[in-house]
Design a protein around this motif. Structure first.
Motif, PDB file in Angstrom:
ATOM      1  N   MET A 217       0.627  -1.292   0.031  1.00  0.00           N
ATOM      2  CA  MET A 217       0.132  -0.093  -0.132  1.00  0.00           C
ATOM      3  C   MET A 217       0.846   1.229   0.016  1.00  0.00           C
ATOM      4  O   MET A 217       0.342   2.269  -0.658  1.00  0.00           O
ATOM      5  N   THR A 218       1.912   1.167   1.011  1.00  0.00           N
ATOM      6  CA  THR A 218       2.791   2.453   0.793  1.00  0.00           C
ATOM      7  C   THR A 218       3.463   2.650  -0.367  1.00  0.00           C
ATOM      8  O   THR A 218       3.469   3.813  -1.181  1.00  0.00           O
ATOM      9  N   ALA A 219       3.631   1.630  -1.214  1.00  0.00           N
ATOM     10  CA  ALA A 219       4.538   1.653  -2.527  1.00  0.00           C
ATOM     11  C   ALA A 219       3.406   2.266  -3.512  1.00  0.00           C
ATOM     12  O   ALA A 219       3.798   3.279  -4.413  1.00  0.00           O
ATOM     13  N   ILE A 220       2.004   1.893  -3.506  1.00  0.00           N
ATOM     14  CA  ILE A 220       1.162   2.315  -4.365  1.00  0.00           C
ATOM     15  C   ILE A 220       1.021   3.529  -3.949  1.00  0.00           C
ATOM     16  O   ILE A 220       0.853   4.789  -4.886  1.00  0.00           O
ATOM     17  N   ALA A 221       0.900   4.374  -2.759  1.00  0.00           N
ATOM     18  CA  ALA A 221       0.729   5.738  -2.523  1.00  0.00           C
ATOM     19  C   ALA A 221       1.969   6.616  -2.942  1.00  0.00           C
ATOM     20  O   ALA A 221       1.656   7.734  -3.492  1.00  0.00           O
ATOM     21  N   PHE A 222       3.233   6.112  -2.724  1.00  0.00           N
ATOM     22  CA  PHE A 222       4.390   6.787  -3.267  1.00  0.00           C
ATOM     23  C   PHE A 222       4.283   7.013  -4.686  1.00  0.00           C
ATOM     24  O   PHE A 222       4.529   8.033  -5.624  1.00  0.00           O
ATOM     25  N   HIS A 223       3.907   5.769  -5.630  1.00  0.00           N
ATOM     26  CA  HIS A 223       3.629   5.684  -6.820  1.00  0.00           C
ATOM     27  C   HIS A 223       2.669   6.713  -7.343  1.00  0.00           C
ATOM     28  O   HIS A 223       2.841   7.365  -8.269  1.00  0.00           O
TER      29      HIS A 223
ATOM     30  N   ILE B 202      -0.485 -11.535  22.024  1.00  0.00           N
ATOM     31  CA  ILE B 202      -1.784 -10.870  21.788  1.00  0.00           C
ATOM     32  C   ILE B 202      -1.480  -9.308  21.607  1.00  0.00           C
ATOM     33  O   ILE B 202      -2.287  -8.678  20.552  1.00  0.00           O
ATOM     34  N   ALA B 203      -0.547  -8.637  21.638  1.00  0.00           N
ATOM     35  CA  ALA B 203      -0.170  -7.252  21.505  1.00  0.00           C
ATOM     36  C   ALA B 203      -0.044  -7.097  20.026  1.00  0.00           C
ATOM     37  O   ALA B 203      -0.673  -6.378  19.265  1.00  0.00           O
ATOM     38  N   THR B 204       0.545  -8.147  19.299  1.00  0.00           N
ATOM     39  CA  THR B 204       0.629  -8.234  17.773  1.00  0.00           C
ATOM     40  C   THR B 204      -0.642  -8.441  17.182  1.00  0.00           C
ATOM     41  O   THR B 204      -0.741  -7.911  16.143  1.00  0.00           O
ATOM     42  N   VAL B 205      -1.765  -9.305  17.815  1.00  0.00           N
ATOM     43  CA  VAL B 205      -3.061  -9.428  17.152  1.00  0.00           C
ATOM     44  C   VAL B 205      -3.641  -8.133  17.144  1.00  0.00           C
ATOM     45  O   VAL B 205      -4.124  -7.718  16.201  1.00  0.00           O
ATOM     46  N   GLY B 206      -3.428  -7.348  18.289  1.00  0.00           N
ATOM     47  CA  GLY B 206      -4.157  -5.976  18.454  1.00  0.00           C
ATOM     48  C   GLY B 206      -3.448  -5.119  17.486  1.00  0.00           C
ATOM     49  O   GLY B 206      -4.203  -4.540  16.673  1.00  0.00           O
ATOM     50  N   ALA B 207      -1.989  -5.149  17.147  1.00  0.00           N
ATOM     51  CA  ALA B 207      -1.639  -4.250  16.220  1.00  0.00           C
ATOM     52  C   ALA B 207      -2.145  -4.865  14.873  1.00  0.00           C
ATOM     53  O   ALA B 207      -2.211  -3.475  13.746  1.00  0.00           O
ATOM     54  N   SER B 208      -2.348  -5.920  14.601  1.00  0.00           N
ATOM     55  CA  SER B 208      -2.759  -6.202  13.113  1.00  0.00           C
ATOM     56  C   SER B 208      -4.125  -5.479  12.908  1.00  0.00           C
ATOM     57  O   SER B 208      -4.307  -5.104  11.719  1.00  0.00           O
ATOM     58  N   PHE B 209      -4.948  -5.580  13.696  1.00  0.00           N
ATOM     59  CA  PHE B 209      -6.328  -4.789  13.669  1.00  0.00           C
ATOM     60  C   PHE B 209      -6.061  -3.343  13.327  1.00  0.00           C
ATOM     61  O   PHE B 209      -6.611  -2.578  12.624  1.00  0.00           O
ATOM     62  N   VAL B 210      -4.936  -2.697  14.226  1.00  0.00           N
ATOM     63  CA  VAL B 210      -4.744  -1.190  14.093  1.00  0.00           C
ATOM     64  C   VAL B 210      -4.244  -1.008  12.582  1.00  0.00           C
ATOM     65  O   VAL B 210      -4.767  -0.069  11.832  1.00  0.00           O
ATOM     66  N   PHE B 211      -3.445  -1.861  12.210  1.00  0.00           N
ATOM     67  CA  PHE B 211      -2.753  -1.512  10.839  1.00  0.00           C
ATOM     68  C   PHE B 211      -3.927  -1.553   9.692  1.00  0.00           C
ATOM     69  O   PHE B 211      -3.953  -0.888   8.918  1.00  0.00           O
ATOM     70  N   GLU B 212      -4.718  -2.534   9.963  1.00  0.00           N
ATOM     71  CA  GLU B 212      -5.629  -2.940   8.940  1.00  0.00           C
ATOM     72  C   GLU B 212      -6.810  -1.633   8.950  1.00  0.00           C
ATOM     73  O   GLU B 212      -6.974  -1.178   7.712  1.00  0.00           O
ATOM     74  N   THR B 213      -7.201  -1.328   9.901  1.00  0.00           N
ATOM     75  CA  THR B 213      -8.310  -0.486  10.198  1.00  0.00           C
ATOM     76  C   THR B 213      -7.389   0.963   9.557  1.00  0.00           C
ATOM     77  O   THR B 213      -8.104   1.848   8.717  1.00  0.00           O
ATOM     78  N   ALA B 214      -6.381   1.358  10.087  1.00  0.00           N
ATOM     79  CA  ALA B 214      -5.593   2.369   9.277  1.00  0.00           C
ATOM     80  C   ALA B 214      -5.438   2.322   7.933  1.00  0.00           C
ATOM     81  O   ALA B 214      -5.661   3.404   7.293  1.00  0.00           O
ATOM     82  N   ALA B 215      -5.146   1.280   7.557  1.00  0.00           N
ATOM     83  CA  ALA B 215      -4.866   1.074   6.126  1.00  0.00           C
ATOM     84  C   ALA B 215      -6.456   1.315   5.189  1.00  0.00           C
ATOM     85  O   ALA B 215      -6.344   2.060   4.164  1.00  0.00           O
ATOM     86  N   MET B 216      -7.309   0.818   5.949  1.00  0.00           N
ATOM     87  CA  MET B 216      -8.822   1.077   5.234  1.00  0.00           C
ATOM     88  C   MET B 216      -8.927   2.535   5.314  1.00  0.00           C
ATOM     89  O   MET B 216      -9.677   3.143   4.318  1.00  0.00           O
ATOM     90  N   ILE B 217      -8.833   3.308   6.623  1.00  0.00           N
ATOM     91  CA  ILE B 217      -9.155   4.619   6.475  1.00  0.00           C
ATOM     92  C   ILE B 217      -8.233   5.389   5.612  1.00  0.00           C
ATOM     93  O   ILE B 217      -8.717   6.283   4.657  1.00  0.00           O
TER      94      ILE B 217
END
Lengths: 292, 247
Positions: free
Chosen positions: A50-56, A98-113
């Motif tokens: 996604m970041t590469a897409i944004a840069f492009h 479990i913290a990394t599981v939480g982080a996965s939701f954060v990353f996913e939601t942030a990417a969606m926004i």
């Protein structure tokens, strides 16, 4: 299935297998340093794409998009270590996982926004014109994926076998307290492992995006496939992770040919379950599964 | 060289070391003997920084160790050989040695020179330099553990039960090497359960009992001390531990 079709499936299997192999390597690097299974590994791959897409989209040349995405995800991965992993050191590995599981939701939601819900694409690194090989065809991007995967794996091997810091990282995986007694900073090794794992995941994400698109939700499946590959190869064994990735990719592709494309993702999980039932240490046996 | 003052340490709420005072002079070998659970290993771990002291002070070469982490302590030449060797099993013998020199990677003597030196002390290790450390025999593993520590160019070596699980003849070899190293000026603190061999090497001995120093003296005096003989050499029944209560 005739030979040309078979070859076509193999090519596709090797391509996906490369991505699984790199994702599995990401799992392995973090696991070896910390005994943590980082369940946001797949999201790192997604963020790379996604970041590469944004840069492009901002008009940056492709090679710089690649580099930029790697840097961004390295920073995110190190941030994850700082914010979610290190503070929980005294709470034990389970809390960290479990913290990394939480982080996965954060990353996913942030990417969606940030990028919305639709799948986005990136142009192929060097054109889309297929190359004929023995009756089957290969898109140039496949060569990039496989080639860069080989380069990354070889570079990692050289780093771990030849450099003193690479040996120090291996020593930490074997026995962290003895490593500290040699004056090796365990914290640095953990931080470095997260950084390297982020870099490899991001590279995988950027390489696969021109072939299979990327969306905010692609990470979960990529992560689970990578985890299946790492388990297949024997969690903790980098060589096994790479082998597991390619085996998984090829079996999956052939399964699509023999059974049906609808079962593609199920195949990975059937393999994962079989490994866990029959040979929990993985095909190559784990070098480090539990620590004394 | 090393000065402990009123050092207290433990794990969680359980205090293991109840205020220890110890001074080690340069060139000395001090041995700490005592039964299982007396706190010998905890004492070494506290000196090397693996266990944080809860009270008191530790000074090495005139510098307080309180603010230094394990890595900082090692880099000052205070090197611990942990109990049970703690080698990096899947790594080769030579890789283990290189990691021993990790802390001196930017200064100190060149790596090749140090490798040649430890290989001259333990020729067996040179024969097996490409072998995985985990495949060595117990004696060879202990040699490697000592050699790995020497690679850090220590001025004070902390040894935790180097004789553990080894055949007597191997122990004699290893202690002969330790004696040579001491003659070249290396200071050591040696924790041992085998009191006889420990006191044969050491200048001074300390008997540790339940987190306190119960008895201190010249190694020779301790060897002849009836109480030490009674408990550690089994010449009398180990019933009268009372006599060993802290003074």
């Amino acid at each position: 299935m005739n030979f040309e079709q078979f070859l076509q499936y193999i090519f596709s299997g090797i391509t996906n297998g490369s991505i699984y192999a790199l994702t599995a390597l990401g799992f392995t690097l973090v696991f070896n340093a910390t005994q943590i299974i980082n369940f946001s590994q797949g999201q790192m791959v997604m963020l790379g794409g996604m970041t590469a897409i944004a840069f492009h989209g901002a008009g940056v040349p492709l090679w710089a998009c690649f580099l930029g995405a790697v840097i961004v995800v390295v920073v995110i991965s190190m941030g994850l270590e700082h914010v979610a992993v290190r503070p929980l050191l005294s709470k034990g590995v389970l809390a960290q996982i479990i913290a990394t599981v939480g982080a996965s939701f954060v990353f996913e939601t942030a990417a969606m926004i940030i990028w919305g819900r639709q799948a986005l694409a990136l142009p192929a690194f060097s054109g889309e014109r297929p190359i004929g090989v023995a009756g089957a065809t290969v898109v140039p991007q496949t060569l990039w994926v496989v080639g860069l995967t080989v380069v990354i794996v070889v570079a990692l091997q050289i780093f771990y076998r030849r450099s003193l810091f690479g040996k120090a990282v291996r020593a930490c995986a074997v026995n962290p307290s003895a490593a500290r007694l040699q004056g090796i900073s365990y914290r640095k090794v953990v931080l470095f492992s997260f950084a390297l794992s982020g870099a490899i995941s991001a590279a995988a994400g950027v390489m696969i995006t021109p072939i299979s698109f990327m969306s905010y939700s692609s990470g979960a499946l990529l992560g689970l496939k990578g985890f299946a590959a790492a388990t297949l190869g024997g969690l903790g064994n980098p060589v096994g992770a790479v082998a597991g990735g390619f085996v998984l990719g090829i079996v999956e592709a052939l399964g699509v040919g023999v059974v049906s494309a609808g079962y593609k993702d199920a195949i990975a999980f059937v393999i994962l379950l079989l490994v866990l039932f029959i040979r929990p240490v993985g095909l190559l046996g784990a070098r480090v599964v539990t620590r004394q | 060289m090393l000065k402990l003052h009123e050092v207290r340490a433990g794990y969680g709420r359980i205090e293991v070391l109840h205020g220890l005072d110890l001074t080690v002079r340069p060139g000395e070998v001090v041995t700490i003997i005592g039964a299982n659970g007396a706190g010998k290993s905890t004492l070494l771990k506290t000196i090397s920084g693996l266990v944080k002291p809860s009270g008191g002070s530790i000074e090495f070469a005139g510098e307080s160790l309180a603010s230094l982490g394990v890595e900082g302590i090692v880099s000052r030449g205070l090197v611990q050989i942990p109990e049970g060797r703690q080698l990096f099993g899947p790594l080769s013998v030579e890789e283990n040695l290189e990691l021993g020199a990790y802390v001196r990677r930017r200064r100190g003597r060149p790596l090749g020179e140090k490798l040649a030196w430890v290989y001259s002390l333990f020729p067996r290790l040179q024969e097996r330099r490409r072998q995985q450390a985990g495949t060595l025999s117990g004696g060879e593993q202990q040699m490697l553990a000592i050699a790995r520590a020497l690679m850090a160019e220590p001025s004070l070596l902390l040894l935790d039960e180097p004789s553990m699980g080894l055949a007597p003849i191997v122990v004699r070899d290893i202690f002969a090497t330790l004696r040579d190293l001491n003659r070249e000026g290396l200071t050591m603190i040696l924790v041992e359960q085998d009191a006889r061999i420990a006191l044969s090497l050491a200048h001074r001995g300390i008997v540790m009992e339940r987190g306190r120093f119960a008895l201190e003296g010249e190694a020779r005096t301790l060897l002849e001390d009836p109480e030490v003989q009674a408990i550690y050499f089994g010449q009398r029944k180990a019933g009268n531990v009372r006599a060993m209560e802290p003074r």
